[in-house]
Design an enzyme around this catalytic site. Structure first.
Site, PDB file in Angstrom:
ATOM      1  N   ASN A  66      -4.613   2.469   5.912  1.00 51.63           N
ATOM      2  CA  ASN A  66      -3.980   2.351   4.591  1.00 51.63           C
ATOM      3  C   ASN A  66      -3.872   3.757   4.000  1.00 51.63           C
ATOM      4  O   ASN A  66      -4.876   4.324   3.570  1.00 51.63           O
ATOM      5  CB  ASN A  66      -4.847   1.449   3.704  1.00 51.63           C
ATOM      6  CG  ASN A  66      -4.349   1.383   2.270  1.00 51.63           C
ATOM      7  OD1 ASN A  66      -3.219   1.785   1.974  1.00 51.63           O
ATOM      8  ND2 ASN A  66      -5.180   0.876   1.381  1.00 51.63           N
ATOM      9  N   LYS A  97      -2.423   4.667   1.345  1.00 48.02           N
ATOM     10  CA  LYS A  97      -2.378   4.660  -0.132  1.00 48.02           C
ATOM     11  C   LYS A  97      -1.242   5.563  -0.630  1.00 48.02           C
ATOM     12  O   LYS A  97      -0.220   5.669   0.026  1.00 48.02           O
ATOM     13  CB  LYS A  97      -3.737   5.070  -0.712  1.00 48.02           C
ATOM     14  CG  LYS A  97      -4.892   4.283  -0.103  1.00 48.02           C
ATOM     15  CD  LYS A  97      -6.161   4.413  -0.881  1.00 48.02           C
ATOM     16  CE  LYS A  97      -7.275   3.721  -0.121  1.00 48.02           C
ATOM     17  NZ  LYS A  97      -8.483   3.565  -0.889  1.00 48.02           N
ATOM     18  N   HIS A 110      -5.349  -5.871  -2.338  1.00 50.36           N
ATOM     19  CA  HIS A 110      -6.272  -4.728  -2.247  1.00 50.36           C
ATOM     20  C   HIS A 110      -6.964  -4.567  -3.595  1.00 50.36           C
ATOM     21  O   HIS A 110      -6.355  -4.768  -4.651  1.00 50.36           O
ATOM     22  CB  HIS A 110      -5.503  -3.459  -1.869  1.00 50.36           C
ATOM     23  CG  HIS A 110      -6.415  -2.325  -1.499  1.00 50.36           C
ATOM     24  ND1 HIS A 110      -7.071  -1.573  -2.444  1.00 50.36           N
ATOM     25  CD2 HIS A 110      -6.804  -1.844  -0.294  1.00 50.36           C
ATOM     26  CE1 HIS A 110      -7.824  -0.670  -1.821  1.00 50.36           C
ATOM     27  NE2 HIS A 110      -7.679  -0.811  -0.515  1.00 50.36           N
ATOM     28  N   GLU A 154      -7.671  -2.083  -5.295  1.00 53.98           N
ATOM     29  CA  GLU A 154      -7.006  -1.146  -6.226  1.00 53.98           C
ATOM     30  C   GLU A 154      -5.851  -1.850  -6.939  1.00 53.98           C
ATOM     31  O   GLU A 154      -5.583  -1.593  -8.116  1.00 53.98           O
ATOM     32  CB  GLU A 154      -6.533   0.103  -5.453  1.00 53.98           C
ATOM     33  CG  GLU A 154      -7.724   0.980  -5.086  1.00 53.98           C
ATOM     34  CD  GLU A 154      -7.520   1.863  -3.867  1.00 53.98           C
ATOM     35  OE1 GLU A 154      -6.371   2.031  -3.410  1.00 53.98           O
ATOM     36  OE2 GLU A 154      -8.542   2.379  -3.368  1.00 53.98           O
ATOM     37  N   GLU A 209     -13.737  -6.088   1.897  1.00 54.78           N
ATOM     38  CA  GLU A 209     -13.896  -4.717   1.432  1.00 54.78           C
ATOM     39  C   GLU A 209     -14.755  -4.683   0.163  1.00 54.78           C
ATOM     40  O   GLU A 209     -14.232  -4.914  -0.945  1.00 54.78           O
ATOM     41  CB  GLU A 209     -12.528  -4.109   1.097  1.00 54.78           C
ATOM     42  CG  GLU A 209     -11.586  -4.014   2.266  1.00 54.78           C
ATOM     43  CD  GLU A 209     -10.593  -2.871   2.057  1.00 54.78           C
ATOM     44  OE1 GLU A 209     -10.598  -1.966   2.886  1.00 54.78           O
ATOM     45  OE2 GLU A 209      -9.856  -2.881   1.058  1.00 54.78           O
ATOM     46  N   GLY A 260     -13.679   4.380  -0.598  1.00 56.59           N
ATOM     47  CA  GLY A 260     -13.439   5.754  -1.012  1.00 56.59           C
ATOM     48  C   GLY A 260     -14.678   6.449  -1.559  1.00 56.59           C
ATOM     49  O   GLY A 260     -14.578   7.513  -2.154  1.00 56.59           O
ATOM     50  N   SER A 309     -15.067   2.969   3.545  1.00 53.82           N
ATOM     51  CA  SER A 309     -15.641   4.192   4.124  1.00 53.82           C
ATOM     52  C   SER A 309     -15.943   4.072   5.617  1.00 53.82           C
ATOM     53  O   SER A 309     -16.987   4.536   6.091  1.00 53.82           O
ATOM     54  CB  SER A 309     -16.884   4.629   3.334  1.00 53.82           C
ATOM     55  OG  SER A 309     -16.520   4.923   1.984  1.00 53.82           O
ATOM     56  N   GLY A 334      -9.301   6.698   3.680  1.00 52.24           N
ATOM     57  CA  GLY A 334      -9.372   8.149   3.837  1.00 52.24           C
ATOM     58  C   GLY A 334      -9.325   8.645   5.276  1.00 52.24           C
ATOM     59  O   GLY A 334      -8.581   9.583   5.590  1.00 52.24           O
TER      60      GLY A 334
HETATM   61  C1  PEP Z   1      -9.142   1.089   1.745  1.00 49.73           C
HETATM   62  O1  PEP Z   1      -8.249   1.767   1.308  1.00 49.73           O
HETATM   63  O2  PEP Z   1      -8.974  -0.114   1.864  1.00 49.73           O
HETATM   64  C2  PEP Z   1     -10.400   1.731   2.131  1.00 49.73           C
HETATM   65  C3  PEP Z   1     -11.324   0.999   2.707  1.00 49.73           C
HETATM   66  O3  PEP Z   1     -10.541   3.090   1.861  1.00 49.73           O
HETATM   67  P1  PEP Z   1     -11.693   4.065   2.445  1.00 49.73           P
HETATM   68  O4  PEP Z   1     -11.716   3.873   3.951  1.00 49.73           O
HETATM   69  O5  PEP Z   1     -11.247   5.434   2.051  1.00 49.73           O
HETATM   70  O6  PEP Z   1     -12.975   3.663   1.833  1.00 49.73           O
END
Ligand code: PEP
Length: 261
Positions: A12, A14, A102, A104, A174, A180, A220, A242
Site C-alpha cells: 500500500n 498510500k 483502511h 486511515e 491491522e 506506521g 509495520s 512503509g
Molecule cells: C498500511 O498501510 O496498511 C500499513 C500497515 O502501513 P505500515 O506497514 O507502514 O505500518
C-alpha cells in the site's frame, strides 16, 4: 500459513510517489522478485490513482506478474461525487484488488462500517477482490475490547456478501497502533487475532468460507519480522505500507519463505 491458502503480499503506497517514481519502483521490484517468488506468492501493488495507468501499462508491456491494486474507491457506479473514482473505472484499468476500510480512511475521512460494506459489495459487483481492513486502537486493546471491535467491523463489512464471495476475499487485520509506528504486534498476538477473524467469518459465512478466505496481517511489517509472522497458521499474507516503498525491502518481505525464523 495454511498449505491450501496461497499467500498474498500487498504493498500500500498510500499518498506517495508520482507516476515517474511509481514506474521506477515497479521496475526495480520486478528485478528483485524471482520466478520462484511469483510461483509461490501473490503480489499486489496499490499505487495512488494518478499512477495506476502508468503502472498498469508497465506491468502489461514488461509482462510483470504482479496484480494491480487500488487503495480506495467510491461505492456508487457514477454521479455527482466530485473527486471520487468508481469501481468500474478501476476494473477497466485492470485493477484486481481494492483496499476497503483502511483505518486511515475510517479515522481521517470518517468512513463508517456501512460505507465500507457498500464499497466491498461494489468492488465485488465489478469482479474485483476487496481487501477488507479491520483492527483496533491501542485504547480498545488495552481495555480488552479488541475482539469486540474487530467482530463488529467484520460483521458489518461482510453484511449481504455471499459466502462464496467471502471465500475469495482478503481480510487484513491491522491493529491501528501498529500502522506506521514501527511497533509490530507480536507473532502470537497477530496469530490470535487472525484466528479470531477466521472464527468470525466461520460464524457469519460458514466453515468453507473461513477455511478459504485469506487473512493478512498489517502493521509495520518489515523484512526482519515477515518470516515469523508468515509462519503463523492463520496468517496468509501481509499488507505492507512503509516497507513497500523501497524495492529491496518489499522484495525481502515477498521472499519471507527464504528467511530463517
Ligand atoms: C498500511 O498501510 O496498511 C500499513 C500497515 O502501513 P505500515 O506497514 O507502514 O505500518
Amino acid at each position: 500459513m495454511a498449505a491450501n491458502r496461497r499467500p498474498i503480499i500487498s504493498g500500500n503506497w498510500k499518498m506517495n510517489l508520482n507516476h515517474f517514481e511509481a514506474l521506477k519502483l515497479v521496475q526495480e521490484l520486478s528485478y528483485e522478485v524471482t520466478r520462484d517468488d511469483v510461483d509461490a506468492v501473490d503480489i499486489s501493488v496499490h499505487p495512488p490513482f494518478t499512477d495506476l495507468r502508468t503502472v498498469q501499462t508497465t506491468l502489461d508491456s514488461d509482462k510483470i506478474p504482479f496484480f494491480l491494486g487500488a487503495q480506495h474507491c467510491h461505492s456508487e457506479a457514477s454521479g455527482a461525487f466530485t473527486g471520487e473514482v468508481a469501481p468500474s473505472m478501476l476494473a477497466k484499468l485492470g485493477v484486481r484488488f481494492v483496499i476497503a476500510g483502511h483505518s486511515e480512511r475510517r479515522e481521517i475521512f470518517g468512513e463508517s462500517d456501512e460505507l465500507v460494506n457498500a464499497k466491498v459489495r461494489a468492488i465485488l459487483a465489478n469482479d474485483m477482490t476487496p481487501i477488507l481492513c479491520v483492527g483496533e486502537t491501542l485504547e480498545e486493546r488495552q481495555a480488552g475490547d479488541a475482539e469486540t471491535k474487530v467482530e463488529a467491523q467484520l460483521k458489518a463489512g461482510l453484511a449481504r456478501v455471499k459466502a462464496e464471495q467471502v471465500a475469495d476475499m482478503v481480510i487484513a487485520y491491522e491493529p491501528i497502533w501498529a500502522i506506521g509506528t514501527g511497533q509490530t504486534a507480536s507473532a502470537d498476538d497477530a496469530q490470535a487475532m487472525c484466528a479470531y477473524v477466521r472464527s468470525v467469518v466461520a460464524d457469519k459465512s460458514g466453515t468453507d468460507a473461513a477455511d478459504m478466505v485469506r487473512v493478512q496481517y498489517g502493521g509495520s511489517v518489515k523484512p526482519i519480522n515477515a518470516a515469523e509472522l508468515m509462519s503463523q497458521p492463520d496468517i496468509d499474507g501481509a499488507l505492507v505500507g512503509g516497507a513497500s516503498l523501497e524495492a529491496a525491502s518489499f522484495a525481502r518481505i515477498i521472499q519471507f519463505r527464504l528467511h530463517d525464523l
